[in-house]
Scaffold this motif. Structure first.
Motif, mmCIF file in Angstrom:
data_model
loop_
_atom_site.group_PDB
_atom_site.id
_atom_site.type_symbol
_atom_site.label_atom_id
_atom_site.label_comp_id
_atom_site.label_asym_id
_atom_site.label_seq_id
_atom_site.Cartn_x
_atom_site.Cartn_y
_atom_site.Cartn_z
ATOM 1 N N ASP A 79 0.305 -30.359 181.248
ATOM 2 C CA ASP A 79 -0.671 -31.428 181.379
ATOM 3 C C ASP A 79 -2.062 -30.806 181.424
ATOM 4 O OD1 ASP A 79 -1.145 -34.089 181.370
ATOM 5 O OD2 ASP A 79 -1.079 -34.316 183.549
ATOM 6 N N ASN A 80 -2.262 -29.764 180.619
ATOM 7 C CA ASN A 80 -3.494 -29.010 180.611
ATOM 8 C C ASN A 80 -4.397 -29.544 179.495
ATOM 9 O OD1 ASN A 80 -5.500 -27.090 180.504
ATOM 10 N ND2 ASN A 80 -4.106 -25.346 180.576
ATOM 11 N N ASP A 81 -5.428 -30.274 179.869
ATOM 12 C CA ASP A 81 -6.331 -30.862 178.879
ATOM 13 C C ASP A 81 -7.125 -29.807 178.122
ATOM 14 O OD1 ASP A 81 -5.535 -33.455 179.363
ATOM 15 O OD2 ASP A 81 -7.055 -33.784 180.906
ATOM 16 N N GLN A 82 -7.457 -28.695 178.791
ATOM 17 C CA GLN A 82 -8.190 -27.628 178.108
ATOM 18 C C GLN A 82 -7.367 -27.020 176.986
ATOM 19 O OE1 GLN A 82 -9.529 -24.824 181.047
ATOM 20 N NE2 GLN A 82 -11.621 -25.035 180.340
ATOM 21 N N LEU A 83 -6.080 -26.847 177.204
ATOM 22 C CA LEU A 83 -5.209 -26.307 176.165
ATOM 23 C C LEU A 83 -5.145 -27.259 174.976
ATOM 24 C CD1 LEU A 83 -3.118 -24.230 175.172
ATOM 25 C CD2 LEU A 83 -1.389 -25.526 176.409
ATOM 26 N N LYS A 84 -5.023 -28.541 175.254
ATOM 27 C CA LYS A 84 -4.976 -29.539 174.180
ATOM 28 C C LYS A 84 -6.272 -29.531 173.373
ATOM 29 C CE LYS A 84 -1.951 -32.466 176.914
ATOM 30 N NZ LYS A 84 -1.817 -33.727 177.644
ATOM 31 N N GLN A 85 -7.412 -29.478 174.043
ATOM 32 C CA GLN A 85 -8.694 -29.464 173.353
ATOM 33 C C GLN A 85 -8.900 -28.174 172.570
ATOM 34 O OE1 GLN A 85 -11.440 -30.149 176.542
ATOM 35 N NE2 GLN A 85 -10.815 -32.279 176.807
ATOM 36 N N THR A 86 -8.396 -27.078 173.092
ATOM 37 C CA THR A 86 -8.508 -25.801 172.393
ATOM 38 C C THR A 86 -7.719 -25.808 171.098
ATOM 39 O OG1 THR A 86 -8.850 -24.632 174.483
ATOM 40 C CG2 THR A 86 -8.148 -23.312 172.599
ATOM 41 N N VAL A 88 -6.942 -28.451 169.278
ATOM 42 C CA VAL A 88 -7.660 -29.327 168.352
ATOM 43 C C VAL A 88 -8.892 -28.607 167.795
ATOM 44 C CG1 VAL A 88 -9.029 -31.453 168.182
ATOM 45 C CG2 VAL A 88 -6.833 -31.476 169.357
ATOM 46 N N GLY A 89 -9.668 -27.981 168.659
ATOM 47 C CA GLY A 89 -10.873 -27.264 168.223
ATOM 48 C C GLY A 89 -10.572 -26.092 167.303
ATOM 49 N N ALA A 90 -9.507 -25.364 167.582
ATOM 50 C CA ALA A 90 -9.145 -24.232 166.732
ATOM 51 C C ALA A 90 -8.749 -24.699 165.335
ATOM 52 C CB ALA A 90 -8.003 -23.446 167.374
ATOM 53 N N PHE A 91 -7.928 -25.727 165.252
ATOM 54 C CA PHE A 91 -7.546 -26.255 163.940
ATOM 55 C C PHE A 91 -8.772 -26.774 163.188
ATOM 56 C CE2 PHE A 91 -3.142 -25.898 164.988
ATOM 57 C CZ PHE A 91 -2.477 -25.956 163.777
ATOM 58 N N ALA A 92 -9.676 -27.455 163.889
ATOM 59 C CA ALA A 92 -10.873 -27.992 163.240
ATOM 60 C C ALA A 92 -11.774 -26.863 162.748
ATOM 61 C CB ALA A 92 -11.630 -28.892 164.212
ATOM 62 N N LEU A 93 -11.931 -25.834 163.538
ATOM 63 C CA LEU A 93 -12.778 -24.710 163.148
ATOM 64 C C LEU A 93 -12.205 -23.966 161.942
ATOM 65 C CD1 LEU A 93 -15.338 -23.162 163.947
ATOM 66 C CD2 LEU A 93 -13.876 -21.674 165.323
ATOM 67 N N PHE A 94 -10.898 -23.718 161.961
ATOM 68 C CA PHE A 94 -10.265 -23.026 160.841
ATOM 69 C C PHE A 94 -10.368 -23.857 159.566
ATOM 70 C CE2 PHE A 94 -7.323 -20.917 164.119
ATOM 71 C CZ PHE A 94 -8.277 -19.954 164.386
ATOM 72 N N ARG A 95 -10.178 -25.157 159.679
ATOM 73 C CA ARG A 95 -10.279 -26.009 158.491
ATOM 74 C C ARG A 95 -11.712 -26.071 157.986
ATOM 75 N NH1 ARG A 95 -11.521 -30.926 156.617
ATOM 76 N NH2 ARG A 95 -10.308 -31.570 154.803
ATOM 77 N N ALA A 96 -12.680 -26.127 158.887
ATOM 78 C CA ALA A 96 -14.081 -26.193 158.472
ATOM 79 C C ALA A 96 -14.477 -24.957 157.672
ATOM 80 C CB ALA A 96 -14.982 -26.351 159.696
ATOM 81 N N PHE A 118 -16.532 -29.545 160.010
ATOM 82 C CA PHE A 118 -16.066 -29.434 161.392
ATOM 83 C C PHE A 118 -16.017 -30.811 162.052
ATOM 84 C CE2 PHE A 118 -16.750 -28.651 165.968
ATOM 85 C CZ PHE A 118 -15.631 -27.866 166.218
ATOM 86 N N GLY A 119 -17.031 -31.631 161.825
ATOM 87 C CA GLY A 119 -17.031 -32.986 162.383
ATOM 88 C C GLY A 119 -15.886 -33.820 161.853
ATOM 89 N N GLU A 120 -15.652 -33.735 160.534
ATOM 90 C CA GLU A 120 -14.535 -34.470 159.943
ATOM 91 C C GLU A 120 -13.200 -33.970 160.506
ATOM 92 O OE1 GLU A 120 -12.310 -35.115 155.658
ATOM 93 O OE2 GLU A 120 -13.907 -33.626 155.835
ATOM 94 N N SER A 121 -13.093 -32.661 160.684
ATOM 95 C CA SER A 121 -11.845 -32.082 161.184
ATOM 96 C C SER A 121 -11.592 -32.445 162.639
ATOM 97 C CB SER A 121 -11.877 -30.560 161.016
ATOM 98 O OG SER A 121 -12.023 -30.215 159.660
ATOM 99 N N ILE A 122 -12.654 -32.450 163.446
ATOM 100 C CA ILE A 122 -12.505 -32.876 164.848
ATOM 101 C C ILE A 122 -12.021 -34.315 164.899
ATOM 102 C CG2 ILE A 122 -13.868 -33.544 166.888
ATOM 103 C CD1 ILE A 122 -13.168 -30.658 167.023
ATOM 104 N N ALA A 124 -10.284 -35.919 162.557
ATOM 105 C CA ALA A 124 -8.901 -35.989 162.069
ATOM 106 C C ALA A 124 -7.913 -35.413 163.076
ATOM 107 C CB ALA A 124 -8.785 -35.254 160.735
ATOM 108 N N PHE A 125 -8.162 -34.196 163.544
ATOM 109 C CA PHE A 125 -7.217 -33.554 164.459
ATOM 110 C C PHE A 125 -7.258 -34.196 165.848
ATOM 111 C CE2 PHE A 125 -7.881 -30.010 161.391
ATOM 112 C CZ PHE A 125 -6.591 -29.992 160.900
ATOM 113 N N GLY A 126 -8.432 -34.641 166.275
ATOM 114 C CA GLY A 126 -8.521 -35.361 167.547
ATOM 115 C C GLY A 126 -7.783 -36.688 167.492
ATOM 116 N N GLY A 127 -7.922 -37.400 166.368
ATOM 117 C CA GLY A 127 -7.181 -38.654 166.187
ATOM 118 C C GLY A 127 -5.681 -38.423 166.157
ATOM 119 N N ALA A 128 -5.276 -37.330 165.512
ATOM 120 C CA ALA A 128 -3.849 -36.997 165.464
ATOM 121 C C ALA A 128 -3.321 -36.652 166.854
ATOM 122 C CB ALA A 128 -3.611 -35.837 164.501
#
Length: 170
Positions: A79-86, A88-96, A118-122, A124-128
């Motif tokens: 239930d670690n929100d930081q891990l979840k955000q990391t 999402v952010g890593a996938f968005a950064l790599f895709r950008a 990066f904005g589009e990826s955040i 997409a991956f945040g929505g997913a």
């Protein structure tokens, strides 16, 4: 003498189906979340062609599918929100960075393109990730159990004593 693998992967059918559900949910929901951005890129640019839009949309859907698989494994029952955000952010950064097209030299337009991707990826991956959490909270599909089954066969693991409790006490 045949060379047998010392490690074999065994993933139960139920785990495979849950992973496929997670990938499908992530792919569909992330594609829907990024649809307005994709449509504005198609309509707003004369250089952006229909075939390029189809390819980038399909590539994003495939990336989102694998995001769903890995997100499921990364968070498990945490239930670690930081891990979840990391994740999402890593996938968005790599895709950008992978989606950005660079000319003969890097300019301010290049960094603007990276930020736009990066904005589009955040989105997409945040929505997913949001959709996956929603589905899991409703009980439609389940995240990976905290303790995965062993990925080896007993006959190949000669040094472990299976009669003892797992994990073995040495």
């Amino acid at each position: 003498r045949s060379a047998a693998a010392s490690v074999r992967m065994y993933i139960p059918d139920e785990e495979r189906s849950q992973s496929a559900k997670a990938g499908a949910v992530a792919s569909l929901s992330g594609s829907i979340a990024s649809a307005p951005v994709k449509a504005s890129a198609l309509l707003g640019s004369k250089a952006f062609t229909w075939s390029q839009w189809e390819f980038s949309t399909g590539a994003l859907a495939a990336e989102l599918f694998f995001f769903g698989l890995l997100y499921r494994l990364a968070i498990r029952e945490d239930d670690n929100d930081q891990l979840k955000q990391t994740v999402v952010g890593a996938f968005a950064l790599f895709r950008a960075f992978s989606a950005t097209q660079v000319g003969s030299k890097i300019s301010s337009d290049t960094w603007l393109q990276v930020c736009a991707y990066f904005g589009e990826s955040i989105l997409a991956f945040g929505g997913a990730a949001f959709a996956l959490e929603y589905v899991w909270n409703r009980g439609r599909a389940f995240p990976c159990p905290p303790e995965l089954p062993p990925s080896f066969d007993r006959e190949f693991d000669r040094f472990r004593d299976y009669d003892r409790d797992y994990p073995p006490r040495y």
